[in-house]
Design a protein around this motif. Structure first.
Motif, PDB file in Angstrom:
ATOM      1  N   ILE A  12     -15.306  38.138 133.222  1.00 43.02           N
ATOM      2  CA  ILE A  12     -15.111  36.698 133.346  1.00 43.02           C
ATOM      3  C   ILE A  12     -16.272  36.009 132.633  1.00 43.02           C
ATOM      4  N   ALA A  13     -15.971  34.892 131.985  1.00 46.35           N
ATOM      5  CA  ALA A  13     -17.020  34.133 131.315  1.00 46.35           C
ATOM      6  C   ALA A  13     -17.912  33.481 132.365  1.00 46.35           C
ATOM      7  N   LEU A  14     -19.188  33.336 132.059  1.00 52.14           N
ATOM      8  CA  LEU A  14     -20.145  32.757 133.003  1.00 52.14           C
ATOM      9  C   LEU A  14     -19.701  31.378 133.479  1.00 52.14           C
ATOM     10  N   GLY A  15     -19.255  30.529 132.565  1.00 51.19           N
ATOM     11  CA  GLY A  15     -18.809  29.194 132.945  1.00 51.19           C
ATOM     12  C   GLY A  15     -17.647  29.227 133.926  1.00 51.19           C
ATOM     13  N   GLN A  16     -16.690  30.117 133.699  1.00 53.84           N
ATOM     14  CA  GLN A  16     -15.552  30.254 134.601  1.00 53.84           C
ATOM     15  C   GLN A  16     -15.997  30.815 135.950  1.00 53.84           C
TER      16      GLN A  16
END
Length: 72
Positions: A12-16
């Motif tokens: 998962i992307a950090l922002g998500q």
């Protein structure tokens, strides 16, 4: 102790991840927070929203908490 946040994908992307963990509500807030403050990912300073997180990674937000990525 880390709060565990479960993901159902390989990464998962950090922002998500920050939104999934209900730390910040919007993408704009996440972007500004990461640019200004950054977070620690596995004890390394990180400012990129797109940083991929995998099961076992630890995300620490100063003054907010510590979170561990776990696979569903």
């Amino acid at each position: 102790m880390h709060e565990e946040i479960e993901i159902s994908t390989e990464y998962i992307a950090l922002g998500q991840f920050i939104k999934l963990a209900n730390i910040l509500e919007s993408g704009g807030m996440v972007k500004a927070f990461l640019q200004d403050e950054g977070v620690l990912v596995n004890n390394e300073r990180e400012h990129r929203r797109g940083r991929k997180l995998y099961a076992g990674d630890i995300v620490e937000l100063e003054g907010i908490g510590s979170y561990k990525v776990i696979k569903a």
